[in-house]
Scaffold this active site. Structure first.
Site, PDB file in Angstrom:
ATOM      1  N   CYS A  27     -47.954  21.154  60.624  1.00 39.85           N
ATOM      2  CA  CYS A  27     -47.724  20.326  61.791  1.00 39.85           C
ATOM      3  C   CYS A  27     -46.949  21.103  62.843  1.00 39.85           C
ATOM      4  O   CYS A  27     -46.613  22.274  62.675  1.00 39.85           O
ATOM      5  CB  CYS A  27     -46.938  19.078  61.404  1.00 39.85           C
ATOM      6  SG  CYS A  27     -47.701  18.138  60.072  1.00 39.85           S
TER       7      CYS A  27
ATOM      8  N   GLU B 123     -45.044  22.418  53.762  1.00 40.47           N
ATOM      9  CA  GLU B 123     -45.460  21.823  52.491  1.00 40.47           C
ATOM     10  C   GLU B 123     -44.361  22.040  51.456  1.00 40.47           C
ATOM     11  O   GLU B 123     -43.806  23.139  51.349  1.00 40.47           O
ATOM     12  CB  GLU B 123     -46.749  22.482  51.962  1.00 40.47           C
ATOM     13  CG  GLU B 123     -47.955  22.390  52.881  1.00 40.47           C
ATOM     14  CD  GLU B 123     -48.553  20.991  52.955  1.00 40.47           C
ATOM     15  OE1 GLU B 123     -48.160  20.140  52.139  1.00 40.47           O
ATOM     16  OE2 GLU B 123     -49.413  20.769  53.839  1.00 40.47           O
TER      17      GLU B 123
ATOM     18  N   ILE C 278     -63.483  39.142  57.213  1.00 40.27           N
ATOM     19  CA  ILE C 278     -63.878  39.676  58.516  1.00 40.27           C
ATOM     20  C   ILE C 278     -64.105  41.170  58.368  1.00 40.27           C
ATOM     21  O   ILE C 278     -63.286  41.893  57.794  1.00 40.27           O
ATOM     22  CB  ILE C 278     -62.780  39.422  59.575  1.00 40.27           C
ATOM     23  CG1 ILE C 278     -62.798  37.964  60.021  1.00 40.27           C
ATOM     24  CG2 ILE C 278     -62.951  40.325  60.788  1.00 40.27           C
ATOM     25  CD1 ILE C 278     -63.983  37.586  60.891  1.00 40.27           C
TER      26      ILE C 278
END
Length: 629
Positions: free
Chosen positions: A2, A77, A291
């Site tokens: 968040c 978290e 990637i």
């Protein structure tokens, strides 16, 4: 994951305008696109942007305690929240949600600031106790999650997950701190003890701060540190078994999610180890993302493909062009402060790729710092052994003189590139390691600055706090001190900043299992020979993971994300390099010797020398200053 923001009055209980808190939250909306909320009371305003990961419908923020006496906004978290919930219920706590946010509230109500060591995870939060009229700001042990604060002229303190949240407050004044320029030119980022703008502070990793309405902000308090002063006993098999236990525990605890979860996979030791342990613990195929580059010398995807095939992952990959420099302006906006680690470009691209398939991705970050995986650490280990053979009174004159006259030959075979090593050996271990980590050394910086900037800088040198940090480290050896500095200085300032901003820019939660504090503490207690043997770093990690990973993945030379900035600055970005300090915001600042920088740029563009790292630093500084206004 968040974004949080808020306002706290330290001089009385003046009302807080909720629209101002909302503006601050809107500036970081990318961190939490799934929900928003603002709560205000006399003297306090808390705001939140939510990325829903756990208890998707039941944990909106700002959140109040069941009793109505505590409010919180939380970013991060808590991986052991279910165990803590049971402990707190046994003490009489009541819960109305199934997530981790409410656990922090009740932990505070029962244990006060002593709740922090009980929290296992990554976090930055602001908690307001209405009974005590006190706010606690807290940051996790290793600084995975950021928290910026600033004091305004009216005595209020504002805070936010990113600097742009503070910039959104209409009373915030923007004034560059010249010492941040010195820090940035040295390290390639603005470290956590400094901020680009005067009056801004970053709450340090492993610290909390208490704020009250009738007093100036209290000094931050350190609630966690890592110690290298003790040593584990045992042979390689025993210690390897303990290491594997900690790694499994770290990975499995971070696999709890109510949304799709996967992993970054570069094909290196660390990300491959995380994927291997995820596959071991999962009943379904692990989702992995890689990637690659369209230049073979920079591309590692063949190793990632091997690991993905071995563990039968659901694998996605993308290829980035070596000319993918179009993100420069976007990157400057992501980081707010200047940030010159060019690997941010491919890191952002892999975050973009991952976000198409998952909402949470595990990374392999942190193992190099915790277990001595960087080449500079193995060099430091050997150099400290050499320093121990000669007294400082002899080392300084001998190696210092040789280092001054030895030619700088970056083009030569490695054994002939001795200048940096000789200069390092002439100094103390701490000074030598600062030299190894610095992007731009003190001698070169002195040639770049104008007389006016040298006056503004005064006696301060960016290496000073770094050297002091190493000297005061709870450590036994030079290798210990180097790792301690990497964990406390480089990791939060560079690596974790890069991962946080690039992942949050696409609303992706990145989790770092190899930075589980129990794993880091175990690594700090390992004997040196379990960390470094010869030129091999992370020795015990590699030995332990032999049962999972092929030899060429474990023992090949470390690459990392390599970006061809030298070629860019001789080709498509040559125009940006020319006149870098002669016009625009850098010229107006008066900080630099424009003629000197123009000469370095021309030497690089012509191919006579490689000044790409410095020119890239200045280019990113310019872009950042343009965005800061």
């Amino acid at each position: 994951m968040c974004g949080i923001a808020g306002i706290f009055h330290t001089e009385g209980l003046k009302p807080v305008d909720p629209d101002r808190v909302r503006l601050m939250c809107d500036a970081i909306a990318h961190r939490g696109p799934d929900g928003e909320g603002v709560w205000t009371a006399p003297g306090i305003g808390l705001g939140h942007r939510r990325l829903s990961i756990i208890d998707l419908a039941g944990s909106p923020q700002p959140m109040a305690s069941v009793e109505g006496d505590v409010m919180i906004v939380f970013n991060g978290e808590i991986y052991n929240f279910k165990e803590l919930r049971k402990d707190l219920q046994a003490l009489g706590a009541h819960f109305r949600t199934d997530g981790d946010t409410e656990v922090i509230i009740q932990a505070w109500r029962h244990w006060g600031t002593d709740c922090l060591p009980r929290l296992h995870g990554m976090f930055a939060f602001a908690l307001y106790d209405l009974r005590q009229r006190t706010m606690m700001l807290a940051r996790d042990r290793l600084g995975v999650k950021p928290l910026f604060t600033a004091r305004l002229p009216d005595g209020s303190v504002i805070f936010g997950s990113e600097l742009k949240a503070l910039l959104a407050h209409p009373s915030f004044r923007r004034e560059i701190d010249p010492l941040a320029i010195e820090d940035y030119l040295t390290w390639g980022y603005v470290p956590d003890h400094r901020a680009m703008l005067k009056g801004v502070e970053k709450l340090a990793a492993g610290h909390y701060q208490l704020l009250r309405h009738d007093a100036p902000p209290a000094a931050p308090v350190q609630w966690w540190d890592v110690s290298f002063a003790e040593r584990e006993r045992g042979n390689a098999d025993d210690l390897g078994a303990h290491l594997l236990h900690h790694m499994r525990q770290a990975v499995t605890s971070r696999m709890i999610s109510d949304v799709p979860l996967g992993a970054f996979l570069s094909g290196g030791v660390d990300s491959s180890s995380v994927v291997a342990l995820m596959a071991e613990a999962s009943s379904t195929p692990v989702k992995t993302c890689s990637i690659g580059f369209d230049v073979a010398a920079l591309d590692e995807t063949a190793y990632a493909d091997r690991v993905a095939e071995q563990f039968h992952t659901e694998h996605w990959k993308d290829t980035v062009s070596a000319d993918d420099f179009s993100l420069i302006d976007k990157l400057a906006g992501m980081f707010d402060e200047p940030f010159a680690d060019a690997s941010a470009l491919p890191t952002f691209r892999v975050c973009e790729l991952a976000r198409r398939h998952v909402t949470v991705a595990l990374s392999g970050d942190g193992a190099d710092e915790a277990f001595a995986g960087y080449r500079r650490q193995t060099f430091q280990h050997r150099e400290e052994q050499l320093r121990g053979l000669l007294p400082a009174a002899l080392r300084g004159p001998v190696f210092g003189t040789l280092g001054q006259v030895w030619p700088k030959a970056d083009w030569a075979p490695r054994p002939l590139r001795a200048k940096a090593t000789l200069l390092s050996l002439s100094a103390s271990g701490e000074e030598g390691y600062a030299r190894a980590l610095a992007v731009t050394g003190s001698e070169q910086r002195d040639t770049l600055y104008s007389a006016e900037f040298q006056r503004l800088r005064g006696d301060y040198r960016a290496e000073q706090p770094f050297v002091e940090l190493m000297r005061n480290a709870p450590a036994r050896s030079g290798l210990d001190r180097a790792q301690y500095a990497d964990l406390k200085f480089y990791l939060p300032g560079d690596i974790l900043t890069k991962v946080d901003r690039t992942s949050m820019a696409v609303s992706l939660e990145a989790r770092e299992p190899l930075l589980d504090h129990r794993l880091v503490e175990f690594g700090a207690r390992l004997p040196e020979r379990m960390r470094v043997r010869g030129t091999t770093g992370k020795w015990l990690v590699k030995q332990t993971m032999r049962r999972y990973l092929p030899q060429d993945v474990l023992f090949r030379q470390k690459m990392g994300f390599v970006t061809p900035i030298a070629q860019w600055l001789r080709g498509p970005l040559a125009g940006a390099a020319r006149g870098l300090a002669s016009d625009g915001v850098l010229a107006r600042s008066g900080w630099f010797d424009a003629a000197r920088i123009d000469a370095l740029a021309e030497a690089h563009i012509s191919g006579r020398a490689d000044h790409s790292r410095l020119i890239w630093q200045l280019l990113m500084l310019r872009k950042s200053l343009e965005q800061l206004g």
